[in-house]
Design an enzyme around this catalytic site. Structure first.
Site: not given
Length: 191
Positions: A14, A19, A65, A67, A113
């Site tokens: 990631y 993000h 993560y 959220n 989120n």
């Protein structure tokens, strides 16, 4: 004291995603300031302490993560006995074009989120440093868009944003949001 939160998703796959621009910025802030100690696992996050301007700062990178980011932020805020106004969250913002940076205190989550989770755990009155990543054009494409790498052509703009925010970070420590915004904009124009 200030809690400086970079939002992103943990793991190498990631690292370059849109993000994860919050992680990129706080990593740069820590790397360029010798007063920050080594990262430690704490509060379901990677945490290190140092100084930003006149204030002590705790940098928090949630490892839950996106959220579930609020769990780590809430734990850190309660441990240090701080208020939501002492929390600054650096995050990606779909509603701003790449290269734009805005600061605001409080507000909604706009479908983000990570912000939704933080607001659920500490309330909405934290400070947000919103880093523009642009919008893919349709809401059905948002998830894939934020979980993809920046295009090669976007990288100079994004690197400029990361550098401008890092170079102006002392003003976050001073809690001078207006001067921070002005200085970031000045650096971006000069680039």
């Amino acid at each position: 004291m200030l809690i400086l939160v970079g939002l992103g998703n943990p793991g190498a796959k990631y690292a370059r995603h849109r993000h994860n621009i919050g992680f990129r910025v706080v990593d740069e802030i820590v790397a360029r300031r010798p007063g920050f100690g080594p990262e430690k696992a704490r509060f379901q996050a990677r945490v290190c302490e140092g100084r930003l301007g006149p204030d002590k700062a705790v940098v928090v990178k949630p490892q839950t993560y996106m959220n579930e980011s609020g769990r780590a932020v809430g734990e850190a805020m309660r441990f240090y006995k701080l208020d939501p106004a002492d929390v600054v969250v650096i995050h990606d913002e779909l509603d701003l074009e790449p290269g734009k940076v805005k600061v605001k205190q409080g507000g909604g989550h706009a479908g983000h989120n990570g912000l939704r989770s933080i607001a659920q755990h500490i309330g909405p009155d934290f400070v947000r440093v919103r880093l523009g990543i642009g919008h893919p054009g349709h809401k059905d494409r948002v998830s894939g868009y934020v979980l993809s790498d920046f295009a090669k052509a976007e990288e100079p703009t994004i690197s400029g944003v990361v550098e401008a925010v890092e170079a102006s970070a002392e003003l976050l420590g001073a809690r001078d949001w207006q001067r921070f915004s002005t200085e970031v904009a000045r650096r971006l124009q000069a680039a």
